[in-house]
Design a protein around this motif. Structure first.
Motif, PDB file in Angstrom:
ATOM      1  N   THR A  43      -0.331   4.245  -2.344  1.00 13.59           N
ATOM      2  CA  THR A  43      -1.514   5.014  -1.933  1.00 13.59           C
ATOM      3  C   THR A  43      -1.123   6.121  -0.961  1.00 13.59           C
ATOM      4  O   THR A  43      -1.800   7.131  -0.865  1.00 13.59           O
ATOM      5  N   GLN A  44      -0.011   5.918  -0.234  1.00 10.43           N
ATOM      6  CA  GLN A  44       0.407   6.912   0.753  1.00 10.43           C
ATOM      7  C   GLN A  44       1.312   7.983   0.168  1.00 10.43           C
ATOM      8  O   GLN A  44       1.362   9.092   0.683  1.00 10.43           O
ATOM      9  N   PHE A  45       2.043   7.655  -0.893  1.00 15.61           N
ATOM     10  CA  PHE A  45       3.016   8.615  -1.430  1.00 15.61           C
ATOM     11  C   PHE A  45       2.501   9.382  -2.638  1.00 15.61           C
ATOM     12  O   PHE A  45       3.181  10.272  -3.124  1.00 15.61           O
ATOM     13  N   CYS A  46       1.334   9.049  -3.147  1.00 12.08           N
ATOM     14  CA  CYS A  46       0.781   9.793  -4.274  1.00 12.08           C
ATOM     15  C   CYS A  46       0.376  11.180  -3.781  1.00 12.08           C
ATOM     16  O   CYS A  46      -0.335  11.302  -2.797  1.00 12.08           O
ATOM     17  N   PRO A  47       0.839  12.260  -4.449  1.00 15.37           N
ATOM     18  CA  PRO A  47       0.490  13.592  -3.951  1.00 15.37           C
ATOM     19  C   PRO A  47      -0.974  13.953  -4.172  1.00 15.37           C
ATOM     20  O   PRO A  47      -1.479  14.858  -3.523  1.00 15.37           O
ATOM     21  N   ARG A  60       0.788  -1.227   0.000  1.00 17.62           N
ATOM     22  CA  ARG A  60       0.000   0.000   0.000  1.00 17.62           C
ATOM     23  C   ARG A  60       0.825   1.284   0.000  1.00 17.62           C
ATOM     24  O   ARG A  60       0.293   2.359   0.320  1.00 17.62           O
TER      25      ARG A  60
END
Lengths: 87, 297
Positions: free
Chosen positions: A21-25, A18
């Motif tokens: 999903t956390q690093f997409c700006p 996952r």
């Protein structure tokens, strides 16, 4: 014409990292499907920055995300048409 | 300002935009959302016009996940890149005049305390390095000296990105920019040191390399600002346009800068530490009571 991220479902569903999903700006652009256990991209929101590619290749080391020209994507998930998937 | 104002009146569901319905039904309200849950709930930020691959967007996105009560939060900002995304979030956003953000926030926080004595309302100032360290500097310092209870978050991109690349007080010495062709002649301002001098209860410095850490820092900062005193978070959010960083390399740059000069740092006062421990204990006791009542039932 520009490129958007595309996630290989087979590789992604074998893991549960996952990280993309956390690093997409962009918010709600890489979403996560709990049932299929995979991340998926809302192609109408992706700005094509390739941060997720770097995260998947270098940090997670799964190599599941590739940049694909928007014209070559068949039946990409569009949030403006379908709304947020209800999983 | 309250969850009730967000909810759709009966009969109007089919007329509301899909995004809005999703936000009300599957939003992060009324519960603690974790960073690891991102992508499975509708976020409070909608589509926005910020550049592709902007580290500031990434920081703001995760910072808003960290807010303890988004439905009871007001965000203040000023001219700069950050307002482009903050104004697209489902949180009341006040676009202050350049320089007065912390002055407005002081009045707002005091006013909200009088207007809603039984509710906790959080005020967060989120502005760039120009808005807080240069033009808004006096209001920032005075709000800290007065021990105003709200959070100040600096989105430090080390340049005036919106207006074409002028140097700011937070730009590093010697940096050559489009509108600073001879390089900056002065040192980067030490805002952390100034915050320490002013007696800010919680000070944090971080780069957006760890989303969980961003959310935790913002959560702590907002919670401490409720009871103890002013809090300050300084985040490195590179400008990939003015610093000419190719978007796939944005995270590499953040990691490099973090290693070099922007390492994670937290300064927390004893009072704030005790307050956080108290909250943690109360939370545990509550969870225990709930578990016990469930087991009893």
């Amino acid at each position: 014409m520009y490129a958007v991220a595309q996630i290989d479902v087979d590789i992604c569903s074998a893991t549960s990292c996952r990280l993309c999903t956390q690093f997409c700006p962009e918010s709600n652009t890489i979403n996560y499907d709990i049932k299929r256990n995979t991340a998926y991209v809302a192609v109408d929101r992706c700005k094509g920055c390739e941060i997720c590619v770097g995260i998947c290749d270098n940090l997670a080391k799964h190599h599941a995300i590739k940049m694909v020209p928007i014209t070559e994507i068949v039946e990409g998930y569009e949030m403006s048409k379908l709304g947020f998937h209800k999983f | 300002m309250s969850l009730d104002t967000l909810k759709i009146s009966p009969g109007f569901e089919s007329y509301m935009p899909k995004e809005y319905v999703d936000l009300v039904e599957r939003g992060p309200y009324g519960r603690d959302v974790k960073v690891s849950e991102m992508g499975t709930f509708k976020e409070i930020i909608e589509e926005h016009p910020m550049c592709a691959g902007c580290a500031m967007t990434l920081f703001i996105r995760t910072a808003l996940i960290g807010l303890p009560a988004p439905e009871h939060t007001v965000i203040l900002g000023t001219a700069g890149c950050g307002r482009l995304v903050l104004s697209q979030a489902s949180i009341p956003f006040i676009y202050g005049n350049y320089g007065d953000t912390n002055g407005v926030a002081s009045g707002l926080k005091r006013g909200l305390e009088i207007r809603f004595p039984n509710q906790t309302k959080d005020v967060v100032v989120m502005a760039g390095d120009g808005g807080l360290a240069d033009i808004g500097f006096s209001c920032v310092m005075h709000s800290w000296f007065r021990k105003e209870k709200f959070t100040t978050v600096m989105l430090d991109n080390e340049v005036y990105g919106n207006t074409g690349g002028q140097e700011s007080g937070m730009t590093n010495k010697g940096m050559v920019l489009k509108m600073a062709p001879f390089g900056k002649k002065f040192e980067k301002m030490d805002m952390i040191g100034l915050a320490k001098t002013a007696g800010v209860a919680y000070i944090a410095r971080l780069a957006p390399t760890n989303p969980t850490r961003i959310a935790n820092v913002i959560r702590k900062a907002v919670l401490i600002a409720r009871e103890v005193g002013p809090t300050y978070v300084q985040a490195y959010t590179s400008c990939n346009i003015e610093y000419a960083i190719p978007t796939p390399k944005v995270m590499d740059d953040a990691r490099e800068v973090e290693k070099d000069r922007y390492g994670f740092m937290e300064i927390i006062s004893d009072e704030a530490k005790a307050y956080l421990e108290r909250i943690e204990q109360e939370k545990k006791a509550k969870a225990k009571a709930v578990a016990a009542s469930k087991a009893g039932a």
